[in-house]
Write an enzyme that holds these catalytic residues in place. Structure first.
Site, mmCIF file in Angstrom:
data_model
loop_
_atom_site.group_PDB
_atom_site.id
_atom_site.type_symbol
_atom_site.label_atom_id
_atom_site.label_comp_id
_atom_site.label_asym_id
_atom_site.label_seq_id
_atom_site.Cartn_x
_atom_site.Cartn_y
_atom_site.Cartn_z
ATOM 1 N N ASP A 1 -26.413 12.913 16.728
ATOM 2 C CA ASP A 1 -25.448 13.415 17.722
ATOM 3 C C ASP A 1 -24.575 14.506 17.103
ATOM 4 O O ASP A 1 -24.310 15.529 17.716
ATOM 5 C CB ASP A 1 -24.537 12.284 18.233
ATOM 6 C CG ASP A 1 -25.012 11.739 19.578
ATOM 7 O OD1 ASP A 1 -26.236 11.769 19.832
ATOM 8 O OD2 ASP A 1 -24.162 11.287 20.372
ATOM 9 N N ASP B 1 -21.574 9.362 4.556
ATOM 10 C CA ASP B 1 -20.298 10.011 4.908
ATOM 11 C C ASP B 1 -20.268 11.458 4.407
ATOM 12 O O ASP B 1 -19.818 12.365 5.108
ATOM 13 C CB ASP B 1 -19.097 9.199 4.393
ATOM 14 C CG ASP B 1 -19.226 8.749 2.950
ATOM 15 O OD1 ASP B 1 -20.310 8.893 2.351
ATOM 16 O OD2 ASP B 1 -18.224 8.238 2.398
ATOM 17 N N TYR C 1 -30.211 -2.326 14.695
ATOM 18 C CA TYR C 1 -30.619 -2.391 16.094
ATOM 19 C C TYR C 1 -31.492 -3.611 16.397
ATOM 20 O O TYR C 1 -31.564 -4.045 17.532
ATOM 21 C CB TYR C 1 -31.400 -1.125 16.481
ATOM 22 C CG TYR C 1 -30.535 0.058 16.823
ATOM 23 C CD1 TYR C 1 -29.679 0.609 15.879
ATOM 24 C CD2 TYR C 1 -30.583 0.624 18.085
ATOM 25 C CE1 TYR C 1 -28.898 1.703 16.179
ATOM 26 C CE2 TYR C 1 -29.801 1.723 18.399
ATOM 27 C CZ TYR C 1 -28.967 2.256 17.452
ATOM 28 O OH TYR C 1 -28.194 3.341 17.758
#
Ligand code: IPM
Ligand code: MG
Length: 368
Positions: free
Chosen positions: A251, A223, A141
């Site tokens: 999320d 993962d 970011y």
């Protein structure tokens, strides 16, 4: 005690849900005799419209001077073009960086009254109570270089994933400390089979583990973590991970609680100070759901995520545990009584608007 709170309603449903959060703070101040002073400021799309920038300097100044920040949401279709040089999300990233809020805490606790609201089988979900600690001011970011250019072969773009030892250490320490106060399990999530930053991350986690013999540290590839989160969510306690992995996993994990509309978040910085014998810590509190422009202004938004964020503010920034518990208990009671906003509506429940839900929870707090 007296507290100064910067209020950033932002865009979309932000102003509606923040109004209910403030109502709850007022109920707490009445019952427990505190003074909360609210300082409204602009962030996100609304700030772009009025000031041409997503985070005006006075917004950051106000936030820096306050004890905590309550944020609604930023963004919406009006400002959605990702090629525009000024975007609402810059406000969010700007305030995170500007206040040095490196630790983002996203607790995901399944309320038993909502066991059937999730898309995942109740028997898989039962007992889910985890918290994701996401690094918030580093990684992809903020890494430089981050740019696009054109050469003889065509267009190219680069983003940079970089972490310093100091950045990794302080977020891992946050994870270890939290785990120590909970079920003493810490899952450190990385991609150490591919990424160098992850290998440094893993090495530092192992070094710190020596000081936390009571905490069981496990390493998990990102993962695999995505898979285990829906396969056996109840087995997790504290998950700690870097910025981008945390964005994605939070999320995913939010769906375990039935609706994103339920989930709070806290972003904590390094600034602490003493007042009346109490240690206060600057934090920004924000509901997870985002600006949801499709339902803005219709009374459909679930204010519980914001109200739960207020509970986190009371506990983590102000050290007001009893007050935080009063908020959380009111939410549990009101759900048990069958009140629901549309996102968590089920048969035989009582449908409420955003404002009604805020009123019912505030009344509950008033009357203990
Ligand atoms: C979040 C959001 C933000 C992020 C966006 C809006 C920039 O997805 O808080 O998780 O990616 O951090
Ligand atoms: Mg996100």
């Amino acid at each position: 005690m007296e507290f100064d709170i910067t209020v950033l309603p932002g865009d979309g449903i932000g102003p509606e849900v923040v109004a209910e959060g403030l109502k709850v703070l007022n109920a707490i101040s009445d019952r427990f005799h505190h003074t909360f002073r609210f300082h409204h400021a602009l962030l996100g799309g609304i700030a772009i419209d009025t000031h041409g920038t997503a985070m005006p300097a006075e917004t950051l100044d106000t936030a820096k001077k306050s004890d905590a920040v309550l944020l609604g949401a930023v963004g919406g279709p009006k400002w959605d073009d990702p090629t525009k040089p000024v975007r609402p999300e810059q406000g969010l990233l700007g305030i995170r960086k500007g206040l040095n809020l490196f630790a983002n805490l996203r607790p995901i606790k399944l309320m038993s009254s909502l066991l059937h609201a999730s898309t995942i089988k109740p028997e898989t979900l039962d007992g889910t109570d985890l918290i994701i600690v996401r690094e918030l001011t580093g990684g992809l970011y903020f890494g430089k270089p981050s740019r696009q250019w054109t050469n003889a072969q065509g267009r190219r773009a680069v983003d940079t994933l970089a972490y310093s030892e100091k950045e990794i250490r302080r977020i891992l320490l946050t994870g270890f400390e939290l785990a120590r106060g909970r079920k003493k399990r810490l899952t450190s999530v990385d991609k150490a089979n591919v990424l160098t930053t992850s290998r440094l991350w893993r090495a530092i986690a192992n070094e710190l583990a020596v000081d936390y013999p009571d905490v069981k540290l496990e390493h998990m590839l990102v993962d695999a973590c995505a898979m285990h989160l829906i396969r056996r969510p109840a087995a997790f306690d504290v998950i700690v991970t870097e910025n981008m992995f945390g964005d994605i996993l939070t999320d995913e994990a939010s769906m375990l609680a039935g609706s994103m509309g339920m989930l709070p978040s806290a972003s904590l910085g390094t600034r602490t100070w003493r007042r009346n014998g109490q240690t206060l810590r600057l934090g920004l509190y924000e509901p997870i759901p985002g600006s949801a422009p499709d339902i803005a202004g219709q009374g459909k938004a679930n204010p519980i995520a914001t109200i739960q964020s207020v509970a986190l503010m009371l506990r983590l920034s102000f050290g007001l545990d009893a007050e935080a518990e009063a908020v959380e208990k009111a939410v549990i009671d009101v759900l048990a009584l069958g009140y629901r906003t549309v996102d968590i509506m089920e048969e035989s429940a009582t449908l409420t608007t955003t404002t009604e839900m805020g009123n019912i929870i505030s009344d509950r707090i008033h009357h203990g």
